[in-house]
Design an enzyme around this catalytic site. Structure first.
Site, short mmCIF file in Angstrom:
data_model
loop_
_atom_site.label_atom_id
_atom_site.label_comp_id
_atom_site.label_asym_id
_atom_site.label_seq_id
_atom_site.Cartn_x
_atom_site.Cartn_y
_atom_site.Cartn_z
N ASP A 102 0.87 -1.13 0.04
CA ASP A 102 0.13 -0.02 -0.22
C ASP A 102 1.01 1.52 -0.06
O ASP A 102 1.59 1.54 1.01
CB ASP A 102 -0.97 0.20 1.19
CG ASP A 102 -2.21 0.77 1.04
OD1 ASP A 102 -2.26 1.66 0.33
OD2 ASP A 102 -3.22 0.25 1.56
N HIS A 320 -11.24 -1.79 3.02
CA HIS A 320 -11.08 -1.39 4.57
C HIS A 320 -11.68 -0.36 5.21
O HIS A 320 -11.72 0.12 6.31
CB HIS A 320 -9.46 -1.40 5.00
CG HIS A 320 -8.95 -0.32 4.06
ND1 HIS A 320 -8.67 -0.29 2.66
CD2 HIS A 320 -8.43 0.98 4.50
CE1 HIS A 320 -8.13 0.63 2.49
NE2 HIS A 320 -8.10 1.59 3.26
N ASP A 321 -12.15 0.46 4.18
CA ASP A 321 -12.94 1.82 4.55
C ASP A 321 -14.38 1.59 4.18
O ASP A 321 -15.05 2.50 4.50
CB ASP A 321 -12.36 3.13 3.39
CG ASP A 321 -11.13 3.35 3.71
OD1 ASP A 321 -10.73 3.28 5.00
OD2 ASP A 321 -10.45 3.81 2.77
#
Length: 551
Positions: A102, A320-321
């Site tokens: 990332d 993940h958001d």
């Protein structure tokens, strides 16, 4: 006929996103770690994925759970060591799995050495690594720009009496990408990781690096694409890797600029137009609108056709958001298993590269903690306080957090029905979803009809049938309010995908061209079907893929 001129390994790959903090803890400190990921590589190999997208594991004070990086070339102690990171890369490679790091380079942590130096004085060599402005005439911020996480996007630095820009938390100062030294530093760091054998990068909010600050143009600034082309030439362009940019502002036209191979920028981007269809115009994701399939289908169709001639789509329901897919788009209460399989079928039949978020393959759901204190997400806490102060009620804000808060995706992976879902023998950093006794990996692996094995089959199909990878796409029954149907064609082959996005059964008189069809059922979440006559009957949340024989 496919428009892809050069086949790439990532065209038929399936990516699995790991949020390390919540994946698997091996040392009992309540935080997932690299050793836990290594321990579960065989599980991921069984699932069949080719790539792991690893949310940030770099050294960080964790103000935004790792998206605030203080050292790009070291590992956060709670996750492990650089040696363990190298071991993960090697062990994944032994299983033909690549690691996607990332890349968070729109901003750093305020504890990064560059920023520590930058705030020492206005003439420090690192000062121009960040975005600084003098106060307005009244001594306040330079302008009224608001942070994505609430409040002003400017933070006053007492020592040098200037403001620095932060598009996220105040501890995430924005890098100044107009400075060639910043570009060189980032490129050097990227090559350092690429030399270690990683499979590429997921690029966090990459559409913000070309910002034109004084015009308050934060996304898609004039210099964005030249910066990406320069990055491509300096780092990954001559390497056989995957790059995917997070671009909340992208349209299909903009996405083609990123992902047209002739432009030499990125492999693909994440777009979020299908996600924001249920967001309120005023309060955004903190007030949900009902899911409307017709609108949703039109967005998917726009992106499938918009990138058909050049570029490439990323395919995803959650990350993940975002909230859990089955809670957002399916029926987690009455038809959790059926709707989770439908979502998988419809997504994996589209053209592009599918992404699975950890726990999606077992149908994990949103969580409802009793109070705001149980939540850990900085965005949820900031917005809760800000909206309460503006008159929004506690009940409405909690409803928004329940529906769309980021912690829905961040509760620990549910490995078994043991304490803390087998995630940790200690106290987990965030609470475990109470439904782990019923929803967990161990149960899924013991049930041959589980969501897990449905995903496994879909992943395998992409490797066996190039029509799923390169076949042309066409929407069918576009005006039907319950059915999501489309076809894929490649040469003389014809694949049909149909899903009933509803808890109600239906019977449909089919139009000419879709009558009297038969073929091989590649995937189904009810009994397999080999065709039909004039009518099509479907069960609640039923979905299937049928490789058709031409009549």
């Amino acid at each position: 006929m496919t428009s892809v001129t050069e086949k790439k390994w990532w065209h038929n790959a399936v990516v699995y996103q790991i949020y390390p903090r919540s994946f698997m803890d091996t040392n009992g400190d309540g935080v997932g770690d690299l050793a836990g990921i290594i321990e579960k590589l065989d599980y991921l190999q069984t699932l069949g994925i080719n790539v792991i997208w690893l949310s940030p594991v770099f050294r960080s004070p964790m103000d935004d759970n790792g998206y605030d990086i203080s050292d790009y070339q070291d590992i956060a102690a709670e996750f492990g060591t650089l040696a363990e990171m190298e071991q993960l890369i090697a062990e994944a490679a032994r299983r033909d799995i690549r690691i996607l790091m990332d890349l968070v380079v729109n901003h750093t942590s305020d504890e990064h050495p560059w920023f520590i130096e930058a705030r020492k004085s206005k003439d420090n060599p690192y000062r121009d690594y960040y975005v600084w402005r003098s106060p307005a005439a009244d001594g306040g911020p330079p302008n009224d720009y608001r942070s994505h996480f609430g409040g002003s996007g400017w933070e006053y630095d007492e020592a040098t009496q200037e403001y620095y820009l932060h598009q996220f938390t105040r501890r995430q100062p924005d890098l100044n990408w107009e400075n060639p030294k910043v570009q060189q530093e980032v490129h050097q760091m990227m090559n350092w990781w690429l030399d270690k054998g990683i499979g590429g990068f997921r690029m966090d909010v990459i559409d913000l690096i070309g910002k034109e600050v004084d015009k308050q143009i934060m996304a898609n600034g004039a210099n964005l694409h030249p910066l990406l082309q320069q990055m491509n030439r300096a780092t990954f362009g001559q390497r056989d890797v995957l790059t995917v940019g997070e671009t909340w502002s992208a349209t299909p036209e903009i996405a083609r600029l990123y992902s047209d191979p002739a432009r030499e920028e990125l492999s693909m981007v994440f777009q979020f137009e299908h996600i924001i269809q249920t967001w309120d115009a005023k309060l955004g994701k903190w007030r949900s609108k009902p899911f409307e399939l017709l609108t949703f289908k039109s967005v998917i169709d726009k992106w499938q056709t918009g990138l058909a001639e050049c570029g490439w789509n990323s395919l995803f329901w959650n990350n993940h958001d975002l909230p859990r897919a089955v809670s957002k788009f399916g029926d987690p209460d009455r038809y959790r298993i059926e709707s989770a399989k439908l979502l998988a079928t419809v997504l994996h039949g589209l053209k592009g590269t599918p992404y699975i978020y950890q726990g999606e393959e077992i149908g994990m759901t949103n969580v409802r903690f009793d109070n705001i204190e149980a939540y850990r997400d900085v965005e949820s806490h900031n917005r809760y306080q800000e909206f309460l102060a503006s008159g929004v009620s506690h009940e409405e804000m909690m409803a928004g957090i329940y529906a769309n808060g980021r912690d829905n995706a961040r509760t620990p992976v549910q490995w078994n029905d043991q304490p803390n879902a087998g995630f940790t023998r200690g106290e987990p950093w965030i609470g475990v979803n109470a439904n782990y006794h019923e929803i967990n990996v161990a149960a899924a692996l013991h049930d041959p009809d589980s969501i897990f094995y449905h995903y496994q089959r879909l992943i395998q199909l992409r490797k066996e049938h190039d029509i799923l990878v390169y076949g042309d796409y066409q929407m069918l029954l576009a005006d039907h309010p319950q059915l999501f149907a489309y076809q894929r064609t490649l040469g003389d082959r014809w694949l049909l995908v149909i899903g009933n996005f509803s808890g109600d059964p239906l019977e449909l008189d089919l139009p000419e061209g879709l009558q009297h069809l038969s073929g091989e059922c590649l995937s189904a979440n009810y009994a397999p079907r080999d065709g039909w006559q004039e009518k099509l009957a479907m069960q609640p949340w039923e979905a299937f893929m049928l490789m058709l024989r031409r009549p």
